[in-house]
Design an enzyme around this catalytic site. Structure first.
Site, PDB file in Angstrom:
ATOM      1  N   LYS A  29       0.824  -1.219   0.000  1.00 11.12           N
ATOM      2  CA  LYS A  29       0.000   0.000   0.000  1.00 11.12           C
ATOM      3  C   LYS A  29       0.860   1.272   0.000  1.00 11.12           C
ATOM      4  O   LYS A  29       0.590   2.197  -0.742  1.00 11.12           O
ATOM      5  CB  LYS A  29      -0.923   0.036   1.239  1.00 11.12           C
ATOM      6  CG  LYS A  29      -1.871  -1.137   1.360  1.00 11.12           C
ATOM      7  CD  LYS A  29      -2.850  -0.929   2.500  1.00 11.12           C
ATOM      8  CE  LYS A  29      -2.210  -0.897   3.871  1.00 11.12           C
ATOM      9  NZ  LYS A  29      -1.596  -2.174   4.312  1.00 11.12           N
ATOM     10  N   ARG A 104      -8.987   1.414   9.127  1.00 10.31           N
ATOM     11  CA  ARG A 104      -8.592   0.057   9.510  1.00 10.31           C
ATOM     12  C   ARG A 104      -9.687  -0.624  10.311  1.00 10.31           C
ATOM     13  O   ARG A 104      -9.552  -1.805  10.645  1.00 10.31           O
ATOM     14  CB  ARG A 104      -7.326   0.116  10.362  1.00 10.31           C
ATOM     15  CG  ARG A 104      -6.028  -0.149   9.603  1.00 10.31           C
ATOM     16  CD  ARG A 104      -4.887  -0.071  10.579  1.00 10.31           C
ATOM     17  NE  ARG A 104      -3.705  -0.766  10.182  1.00 10.31           N
ATOM     18  CZ  ARG A 104      -2.664  -0.213   9.573  1.00 10.31           C
ATOM     19  NH1 ARG A 104      -2.693   1.029   9.222  1.00 10.31           N
ATOM     20  NH2 ARG A 104      -1.591  -0.940   9.318  1.00 10.31           N
ATOM     21  N   ARG A 143      11.466  -6.141   4.625  1.00 11.76           N
ATOM     22  CA  ARG A 143      11.301  -4.705   4.359  1.00 11.76           C
ATOM     23  C   ARG A 143      12.354  -3.859   5.084  1.00 11.76           C
ATOM     24  O   ARG A 143      12.639  -4.073   6.249  1.00 11.76           O
ATOM     25  CB  ARG A 143       9.903  -4.269   4.796  1.00 11.76           C
ATOM     26  CG  ARG A 143       9.653  -2.787   4.594  1.00 11.76           C
ATOM     27  CD  ARG A 143       8.210  -2.457   4.543  1.00 11.76           C
ATOM     28  NE  ARG A 143       7.511  -2.705   5.797  1.00 11.76           N
ATOM     29  CZ  ARG A 143       6.220  -2.508   5.953  1.00 11.76           C
ATOM     30  NH1 ARG A 143       5.481  -2.110   4.938  1.00 11.76           N
ATOM     31  NH2 ARG A 143       5.643  -2.748   7.113  1.00 11.76           N
ATOM     32  N   ARG A 176      11.737  -1.445  10.417  1.00 11.88           N
ATOM     33  CA  ARG A 176      10.718  -0.939  11.347  1.00 11.88           C
ATOM     34  C   ARG A 176      10.639  -1.850  12.573  1.00 11.88           C
ATOM     35  O   ARG A 176      10.726  -3.072  12.447  1.00 11.88           O
ATOM     36  CB  ARG A 176       9.364  -0.894  10.635  1.00 11.88           C
ATOM     37  CG  ARG A 176       9.179   0.363   9.822  1.00 11.88           C
ATOM     38  CD  ARG A 176       7.951   0.339   8.983  1.00 11.88           C
ATOM     39  NE  ARG A 176       6.748  -0.146   9.656  1.00 11.88           N
ATOM     40  CZ  ARG A 176       5.537  -0.105   9.124  1.00 11.88           C
ATOM     41  NH1 ARG A 176       5.370   0.421   7.928  1.00 11.88           N
ATOM     42  NH2 ARG A 176       4.503  -0.570   9.777  1.00 11.88           N
ATOM     43  N   ARG A 187      -0.049  -8.076  14.116  1.00 14.90           N
ATOM     44  CA  ARG A 187      -0.621  -7.146  13.127  1.00 14.90           C
ATOM     45  C   ARG A 187      -1.556  -7.887  12.173  1.00 14.90           C
ATOM     46  O   ARG A 187      -2.593  -7.362  11.776  1.00 14.90           O
ATOM     47  CB  ARG A 187       0.505  -6.463  12.340  1.00 14.90           C
ATOM     48  CG  ARG A 187       1.258  -5.447  13.186  1.00 14.90           C
ATOM     49  CD  ARG A 187       2.570  -5.065  12.551  1.00 14.90           C
ATOM     50  NE  ARG A 187       2.419  -4.293  11.343  1.00 14.90           N
ATOM     51  CZ  ARG A 187       3.371  -4.145  10.428  1.00 14.90           C
ATOM     52  NH1 ARG A 187       4.543  -4.735  10.587  1.00 14.90           N
ATOM     53  NH2 ARG A 187       3.161  -3.432   9.359  1.00 14.90           N
TER      54      ARG A 187
HETATM   55  P1  AMP Z   1       1.342   0.987   8.857  1.00 13.14           P
HETATM   56  O1  AMP Z   1       2.528   1.852   8.612  1.00 13.14           O
HETATM   57  O2  AMP Z   1       0.138   1.400   8.072  1.00 13.14           O
HETATM   58  O3  AMP Z   1       1.630  -0.482   8.748  1.00 13.14           O
HETATM   59  O4  AMP Z   1       0.928   1.232  10.409  1.00 13.14           O
HETATM   60  C1  AMP Z   1       1.830   0.947  11.461  1.00 13.14           C
HETATM   61  C2  AMP Z   1       1.067   0.882  12.777  1.00 13.14           C
HETATM   62  O5  AMP Z   1       0.472   2.156  13.066  1.00 13.14           O
HETATM   63  C3  AMP Z   1      -0.108  -0.092  12.798  1.00 13.14           C
HETATM   64  O6  AMP Z   1       0.312  -1.421  13.064  1.00 13.14           O
HETATM   65  C4  AMP Z   1      -0.952   0.492  13.920  1.00 13.14           C
HETATM   66  O7  AMP Z   1      -0.403   0.209  15.186  1.00 13.14           O
HETATM   67  C5  AMP Z   1      -0.795   1.993  13.684  1.00 13.14           C
HETATM   68  N1  AMP Z   1      -1.840   2.499  12.752  1.00 13.14           N
HETATM   69  C6  AMP Z   1      -1.645   2.999  11.518  1.00 13.14           C
HETATM   70  N2  AMP Z   1      -2.807   3.364  10.961  1.00 13.14           N
HETATM   71  C7  AMP Z   1      -3.769   3.077  11.868  1.00 13.14           C
HETATM   72  C8  AMP Z   1      -5.182   3.199  11.888  1.00 13.14           C
HETATM   73  N3  AMP Z   1      -5.841   3.665  10.817  1.00 13.14           N
HETATM   74  N4  AMP Z   1      -5.842   2.797  12.997  1.00 13.14           N
HETATM   75  C9  AMP Z   1      -5.192   2.315  14.071  1.00 13.14           C
HETATM   76  N5  AMP Z   1      -3.861   2.153  14.128  1.00 13.14           N
HETATM   77  C10 AMP Z   1      -3.152   2.533  13.034  1.00 13.14           C
END
Ligand code: AMP
Length: 231
Positions: A29, A104, A143, A176, A187
């Site tokens: 994404k 989400r 990654r 990360r 996750r």
């Molecule tokens: P991502 O970079 O999109 O994989 O997000 C990393 C982490 O940020 C996720 O595993 C969540 O802990 C938090 N996070 C990101 N976007 C959201 C969201 N829309 N709702 C809740 N937690 C989020």
């Protein structure tokens, strides 16, 4: 497409809709949102990136979010929705935007649909990047990111020219904190339980494009752009 996508707001670029990127963690994404952003000249907004930045700056939101992110959980809906609301109020979002990692949960989806409908009188277009579970795990464990420009690499699938250094910045790449095995598992549990049901939500509304996300990145970008343009 069964549901009607409307774009009536004055100044809205015809054919450019708010785009929601859906798919499991590691489906691509972030990479694709950045490419589509360049092609369509609309900002890509990553809630994960905004939260990581808030954590780096040790803001109250960042400090609250950091622990949750490191454990693989979801930051509470209210916090994330306010953050997104504030970001979408900035002028660069007036002509369209791409959401990466948001919504989400169903509550977030309902929030964003109300918000978009009130402000822009349009419906968002959701794009699902479908990738099988085995590939997802390989993508997440491999990654690496550039801490300076945010470029994303994969040591197995898309390695940098010089091992572990960004092609653009020359900076050592980082992994990360939440790309560790135990956190990845958590996750994916949240994805299956909270986020995957959104696919049916948008499918039923007729606003979902399913795209095979297993293709090489450039080919995938072309496929997404073609799908968006044909709506
Ligand atoms: P991502 O970079 O999109 O994989 O997000 C990393 C982490 O940020 C996720 O595993 C969540 O802990 C938090 N996070 C990101 N976007 C959201 C969201 N829309 N709702 C809740 N937690 C989020």
């Amino acid at each position: 497409m069964a549901g009607e996508l409307r774009h009536e707001a004055a100044g809205w670029v015809p054919g450019v809709y708010p785009i929601i990127m859906l798919g499991a963690p590691g489906a691509g994404k972030g990479t694709q949102a950045r490419e589509i952003s360049k092609a369509l000249h609309i900002p890509a907004i990553s809630t994960g990136e905004m939260l990581r930045q808030a954590a780096r700056h040790r803001t109250p939101l960042g400090l609250k979010a950091q622990e949750i992110m490191e454990s693989g959980g979801l930051v509470p809906d209210g916090l994330v929705c306010s953050m997104v609301e504030e970001r979408l109020g900035l002028p660069d979002c007036a002509g369209g935007f791409i959401l990466d990692g948001f919504p989400r949960t169903l509550e977030q989806a309902q929030f964003i649909e109300r918000f978009i409908e009130e402000g822009w009188h349009v419906q968002p277009l959701a794009i699902n990047l479908a990738v099988d579970r085995e590939s997802i795990i390989k993508r997440l464990t491999g990654r690496r990111m550039c801490p300076v420009c945010g470029s994303i690499y994969n040591i197995y699938l898309n390695p940098p020219r010089l091992p572990n250094h960004c092609d653009l910045e020359g900076t050592p790449l980082m992994q990360r904190d939440d790309d560790r095995d135990d956190v990845i598992r958590e996750r994916l549990v949240h994805y299956d339980h909270d986020t995957k049901p959104l696919l049916d939500h948008y499918r039923q509304a007729g606003h979902l494009l399913d795209i095979d996300g297993s293709r090489p990145p450039r080919e995938l970008t072309e496929a997404i752009l073609q799908a968006i343009r044909s709506v």
